[in-house]
Enzyme design. Structure first.
Site, PDB file in Angstrom:
ATOM      1  NE  ARG A  88      -3.831  -2.138   2.341  1.00 48.26           N
ATOM      2  CZ  ARG A  88      -4.915  -2.348   1.605  1.00 48.26           C
ATOM      3  NH1 ARG A  88      -5.319  -1.428   0.744  1.00 48.26           N
ATOM      4  NH2 ARG A  88      -5.611  -3.457   1.741  1.00 48.26           N
ATOM      5  CG  ASP A  89       1.452   5.559  -2.375  1.00 47.41           C
ATOM      6  OD1 ASP A  89       1.978   5.566  -3.496  1.00 47.41           O
ATOM      7  OD2 ASP A  89       1.616   6.476  -1.529  1.00 47.41           O
ATOM      8  CB  ILE A  90       3.680   5.808   2.558  1.00 46.56           C
ATOM      9  CG1 ILE A  90       3.845   5.898   4.074  1.00 46.56           C
ATOM     10  CG2 ILE A  90       4.221   7.044   1.867  1.00 46.56           C
ATOM     11  CD1 ILE A  90       5.291   5.831   4.530  1.00 46.56           C
TER      12      ILE A  90
ATOM     13  CG  ASN B 183       3.666   9.153 -12.107  1.00 52.13           C
ATOM     14  OD1 ASN B 183       2.862   9.500 -12.978  1.00 52.13           O
ATOM     15  ND2 ASN B 183       3.343   9.084 -10.821  1.00 52.13           N
TER      16      ASN B 183
ATOM     17  CB  VAL C 127      10.306   6.009  -5.567  1.00 52.68           C
ATOM     18  CG1 VAL C 127      11.208   4.835  -5.194  1.00 52.68           C
ATOM     19  CG2 VAL C 127       9.753   6.691  -4.315  1.00 52.68           C
TER      20      VAL C 127
ATOM     21  CG  HIS D  58       6.582   3.171  -8.472  1.00 56.61           C
ATOM     22  ND1 HIS D  58       7.830   3.729  -8.610  1.00 56.61           N
ATOM     23  CD2 HIS D  58       5.723   4.209  -8.366  1.00 56.61           C
ATOM     24  CE1 HIS D  58       7.726   5.043  -8.576  1.00 56.61           C
ATOM     25  NE2 HIS D  58       6.456   5.364  -8.435  1.00 56.61           N
ATOM     26  CG  MET D  59       1.009  -0.586 -12.446  1.00 53.15           C
ATOM     27  SD  MET D  59       0.623  -2.289 -12.987  1.00 53.15           S
ATOM     28  CE  MET D  59       1.513  -2.362 -14.532  1.00 53.15           C
ATOM     29  CG  HIS D  60       1.046   4.970  -8.680  1.00 50.25           C
ATOM     30  ND1 HIS D  60       1.126   5.566  -7.437  1.00 50.25           N
ATOM     31  CD2 HIS D  60       2.167   5.340  -9.344  1.00 50.25           C
ATOM     32  CE1 HIS D  60       2.246   6.289  -7.369  1.00 50.25           C
ATOM     33  NE2 HIS D  60       2.892   6.168  -8.515  1.00 50.25           N
TER      34      HIS D  60
HETATM   35  P1  DGP Z   1       5.856   8.346  -7.944  1.00 53.16           P
HETATM   36  O1  DGP Z   1       5.506   9.796  -7.888  1.00 53.16           O
HETATM   37  O2  DGP Z   1       5.166   7.647  -9.111  1.00 53.16           O
HETATM   38  O3  DGP Z   1       7.356   8.112  -7.926  1.00 53.16           O
HETATM   39  O4  DGP Z   1       5.223   7.707  -6.635  1.00 53.16           O
HETATM   40  C1  DGP Z   1       5.952   7.248  -5.560  1.00 53.16           C
HETATM   41  C2  DGP Z   1       4.969   6.816  -4.516  1.00 53.16           C
HETATM   42  O5  DGP Z   1       5.668   6.107  -3.507  1.00 53.16           O
HETATM   43  C3  DGP Z   1       4.241   7.954  -3.803  1.00 53.16           C
HETATM   44  O6  DGP Z   1       2.845   7.845  -4.078  1.00 53.16           O
HETATM   45  C4  DGP Z   1       4.506   7.747  -2.335  1.00 53.16           C
HETATM   46  C5  DGP Z   1       5.055   6.349  -2.270  1.00 53.16           C
HETATM   47  N1  DGP Z   1       6.089   6.149  -1.256  1.00 53.16           N
HETATM   48  C6  DGP Z   1       7.221   6.855  -1.111  1.00 53.16           C
HETATM   49  N2  DGP Z   1       7.951   6.378  -0.088  1.00 53.16           N
HETATM   50  C7  DGP Z   1       7.257   5.320   0.411  1.00 53.16           C
HETATM   51  C8  DGP Z   1       7.481   4.405   1.471  1.00 53.16           C
HETATM   52  O7  DGP Z   1       8.490   4.445   2.180  1.00 53.16           O
HETATM   53  N3  DGP Z   1       6.530   3.459   1.696  1.00 53.16           N
HETATM   54  C9  DGP Z   1       5.399   3.357   0.911  1.00 53.16           C
HETATM   55  N4  DGP Z   1       4.544   2.390   1.217  1.00 53.16           N
HETATM   56  N5  DGP Z   1       5.161   4.205  -0.099  1.00 53.16           N
HETATM   57  C10 DGP Z   1       6.064   5.170  -0.340  1.00 53.16           C
END
Ligand code: DGP
Length: 114
Positions: free
Chosen positions: A29-31, A87, A96, A100-102
């Site tokens: 899950r996204d943070i 992205n 990051v 990664h696929m959202h």
């Molecule tokens: P992007 O903008 O596509 O690079 O999205 C990166 C996503 O990663 C953003 O929605 C927040 C998420 N994210 C960043 N750091 C962490 C983390 O430490 N844990 C989790 N679960 N998500 C993270």
């Protein structure tokens, strides 16, 4: 491997709410969730950006889409619909640099994106 926060999640050095794992793919899950369902699906292999994807990664990409479909079904958003987002680079706001696929769903998603 170019170190990112997701490298540490893959190695289980920092916690994440993991919802799917195979030998090659991890999903958690996204943070900072932007929708009721917001899951990140990543390859365990180092691939920093979409532009780094190679033809030999085709099976891996298929596994990522299969994981997205499985998770969407489990989260009961398959029928109502969902969005998959990748992205790439600064203009897309990539934060990051590990592919990664959202998987976003559980609410009406507007278009075009911001
Ligand atoms: P992007 O903008 O596509 O690079 O999205 C990166 C996503 O990663 C953003 O929605 C927040 C998420 N994210 C960043 N750091 C962490 C983390 O430490 N844990 C989790 N679960 N998500 C993270």
């Amino acid at each position: 491997m170019a170190e990112t926060i997701f490298s540490k999640i893959i190695r289980k050095e920092i916690p994440a709410d993991i919802v799917y794992e195979s030998d090659s793919v991890l999903a958690f899950r996204d943070i900072r969730p932007q929708a009721p369902v917001h899951i990140l699906i990543i390859p365990k292999k180092e691939i920093p950006r979409v532009t780094d994807i190679k033809p030999e990664d085709s099976v891996l990409l298929g596994e990522m889409f299969a994981a997205a479909n499985k998770l969407a079904a489990e989260m009961n958003i398959s029928e109502e619909g969902f969005r998959l987002v990748l992205n790439c680079g600064n203009n897309a706001g990539q934060e990051v640099f590990q592919l990664h696929m959202h998987l976003l769903g559980g609410r009406l998603l507007s278009w075009p994106p911001g």
